[in-house]
Design a protein around this motif. Structure first.
Motif, PDB file in Angstrom:
ATOM      1  N   LYS A 287       7.654  -7.178   3.621  1.00 31.19           N
ATOM      2  CA  LYS A 287       7.357  -6.285   4.744  1.00 31.19           C
ATOM      3  C   LYS A 287       6.296  -6.862   5.676  1.00 31.19           C
ATOM      4  O   LYS A 287       5.891  -6.201   6.638  1.00 31.19           O
TER       5      LYS A 287
ATOM      6  N   ASP B   8      -2.117  -3.694  -3.887  1.00 36.33           N
ATOM      7  CA  ASP B   8      -1.167  -2.585  -4.065  1.00 36.33           C
ATOM      8  C   ASP B   8      -1.779  -1.261  -3.607  1.00 36.33           C
ATOM      9  O   ASP B   8      -1.098  -0.434  -2.978  1.00 36.33           O
ATOM     10  N   GLN B   9      -3.063  -1.044  -3.892  1.00 35.46           N
ATOM     11  CA  GLN B   9      -3.719   0.187  -3.460  1.00 35.46           C
ATOM     12  C   GLN B   9      -3.855   0.253  -1.943  1.00 35.46           C
ATOM     13  O   GLN B   9      -3.641   1.301  -1.328  1.00 35.46           O
TER      14      GLN B   9
ATOM     15  N   ASP C  37       4.474  -9.599   0.423  1.00 32.89           N
ATOM     16  CA  ASP C  37       5.772  -8.934   0.246  1.00 32.89           C
ATOM     17  C   ASP C  37       6.652  -9.201   1.455  1.00 32.89           C
ATOM     18  O   ASP C  37       6.238  -9.843   2.432  1.00 32.89           O
TER      19      ASP C  37
ATOM     20  N   THR D 101      -8.626   2.903  -3.853  1.00 30.71           N
ATOM     21  CA  THR D 101      -8.928   4.215  -4.428  1.00 30.71           C
ATOM     22  C   THR D 101      -9.443   4.133  -5.859  1.00 30.71           C
ATOM     23  O   THR D 101     -10.040   5.083  -6.365  1.00 30.71           O
TER      24      THR D 101
ATOM     25  N   HIS E  35       3.147  -8.035   4.718  1.00 27.18           N
ATOM     26  CA  HIS E  35       1.754  -7.910   4.287  1.00 27.18           C
ATOM     27  C   HIS E  35       1.239  -9.271   3.822  1.00 27.18           C
ATOM     28  O   HIS E  35       1.923  -9.987   3.070  1.00 27.18           O
TER      29      HIS E  35
ATOM     30  N   LYS F 182      -3.583  -8.311  -7.075  1.00 28.97           N
ATOM     31  CA  LYS F 182      -2.475  -7.355  -7.061  1.00 28.97           C
ATOM     32  C   LYS F 182      -2.976  -5.913  -7.138  1.00 28.97           C
ATOM     33  O   LYS F 182      -2.457  -5.028  -6.448  1.00 28.97           O
ATOM     34  N   THR F 183      -3.973  -5.676  -7.986  1.00 34.56           N
ATOM     35  CA  THR F 183      -4.521  -4.321  -8.128  1.00 34.56           C
ATOM     36  C   THR F 183      -5.049  -3.805  -6.796  1.00 34.56           C
ATOM     37  O   THR F 183      -4.762  -2.676  -6.374  1.00 34.56           O
TER      38      THR F 183
ATOM     39  N   ILE G  14      -1.968  -1.253   0.293  1.00 35.43           N
ATOM     40  CA  ILE G  14      -0.647  -1.058   0.906  1.00 35.43           C
ATOM     41  C   ILE G  14      -0.162   0.374   0.702  1.00 35.43           C
ATOM     42  O   ILE G  14       0.421   0.983   1.601  1.00 35.43           O
ATOM     43  N   GLU G  15      -0.426   0.941  -0.465  1.00 32.28           N
ATOM     44  CA  GLU G  15       0.048   2.293  -0.778  1.00 32.28           C
ATOM     45  C   GLU G  15      -0.799   3.371  -0.112  1.00 32.28           C
ATOM     46  O   GLU G  15      -0.258   4.335   0.450  1.00 32.28           O
ATOM     47  N   ASP G  16      -2.131   3.210  -0.136  1.00 30.72           N
ATOM     48  CA  ASP G  16      -3.025   4.288   0.296  1.00 30.72           C
ATOM     49  C   ASP G  16      -3.862   3.956   1.538  1.00 30.72           C
ATOM     50  O   ASP G  16      -4.609   4.808   2.015  1.00 30.72           O
TER      51      ASP G  16
END
Length: 361
Positions: A91, A259-260, A89, A268, A93, A255-256, A262-264
């Protein structure tokens, strides 16, 4: 750890069969028929003229994809080892393989467009899927995120390009096709691999060499369809790489997981089925692998709820025979959390079965 090498899958390649196939192909031309030779000479010249044009179009497609995607592929230095990564992305990452980052927490990187050294830190590594995300300390101007495709649309025969830093040669590109999809592959763990069993991998004939790990497998639409991770090894050739057999983690799984993270800050929801046990391979009196002994059962987990106990020996999952811990991992990779399966096991020499609702790894 040796992150300059793609992890090795030991795979016995039927070399003799391949040689026979090549011999048959080379013998398909009919050199003994002058009539057929003459008919080939009288083909319309437009057919002959079309070939160079088609070649030129394909070359142009290759070059466009390389111009579009290669700037998003980086070289990663983790300690004394080199690997590859893909800009995820804007940002900063970067997604790569867990075996590339190893135990390191800080990294140095270079991009295809610059020799300037960038620094980055680990966000999280997920060895069970051999994926990791790291983040640049400073995002340079012009850094471009790659476009990730839909793995469900990948088809056998698609032309693909593998981009990365094989043998430290940054920004290298190789070409091949998608050879197969849906492969379940288990990494070696003895030479720096994570030992992960990874389902739904994309098999490719594009050359994957040491240093390609963590890079990009790209289609002609300029989309990343996988992260090159494994190269097969042929024991019959002294454990050298088996040419044209490599594997990439599918983009949808990348991606799955990314994304987790980066988000958490962690994974998870793995989507990976589990029996919630610790096990080890056992052998019979002839020293042949004969099942998986349950060493420990997680309290309240899937196996515990089904009545499976420490000391039981698992011999079958559904209709699949289980002889090793690897075969159990591969069988579970085909299932999802919440699926109900019948586990066959022995206890005190007697065979039993239990219906187990699978947990999540």
């Amino acid at each position: 750890m040796d992150a300059t090498r793609p992890r090795a899958l030991r795979l016995v390649v039927p070399v003799a069969a391949l040689v026979c196939s090549l011999a048959l192909v080379s013998g398909c031309s009919d050199s003994g028929s002058s009539e057929k030779t003459s008919s080939r000479k009288t083909q319309p010249s437009t057919t002959q003229a079309a070939a160079p044009a088609a070649d030129s179009d394909l070359q142009a497609d290759f070059q466009k994809v390389i111009r579009d995607v290669l700037p998003s592929v980086v070289q990663i230095q983790a300690g004394g080892d080199l690997g590859s990564g893909v800009v995820y992305d804007d940002k900063g990452h970067i997604v790569t393989n867990a075996h590339v980052v190893g135990d390191e927490k800080t990294f140095q990187m270079t991009t295809a467009n610059s020799e300037a050294v960038l620094t980055a830190k680990l966000v999280y590594a997920y060895p069970d899927q051999d994926l990791a995300v790291i983040k640049l300390d400073r995002v340079p101007d012009g850094l471009k995120a790659a476009a990730f495709g839909d793995s469900s649309k990948v088809e056998v025969g698609q032309i693909v390009l593998a981009m990365g830093s094989p043998l430290g040669l940054s920004s290298s590109v190789t070409q091949g096709i998608v050879s197969a999809t849906g492969r379940t592959v288990t990494e070696g763990g003895a030479d720096g691999g994570t030992g992960a069993t990874i389902p739904n991998m994309v098999q490719t004939s594009a050359a994957i060499n040491p240093g390609n790990s963590g890079g990009a497998l790209v289609n002609l639409d300029g989309q990343v369809i996988g992260i090159p991770t494994l190269a097969a090894i042929d024991p019959g050739m002294g454990d050298s790489a088996a040419p044209g057999i490599g594997f990439a983690i599918p983009a949808s799984m990348v991606k799955t997981v990314a994304d987790q993270i980066i988000e958490d800050g962690k994974v998870t929801d793995s989507g990976r089925a589990a029996l919630d046990i610790t096990g080890r391979t056992v052998v019979d009196d002839r020293y042949r692998a004969a099942g998986v002994a349950v060493v420990q059962v997680e309290s309240g987990g899937a196996a515990d709820k089904a009545g499976i106990e420490a000391g039981d020996i698992i011999t079958k999952l559904g209709d699949t025979d289980i002889s090793t811990i690897t075969s159990l991992s591969e069988a579970l990779a085909a299932d999802s959390p919440g699926d109900e399966v019948t586990v066959t096991y022995t206890r005190d020499g007697a065979e039993r079965t239990a219906d187990v609702t699978l947990g999540e790894q």
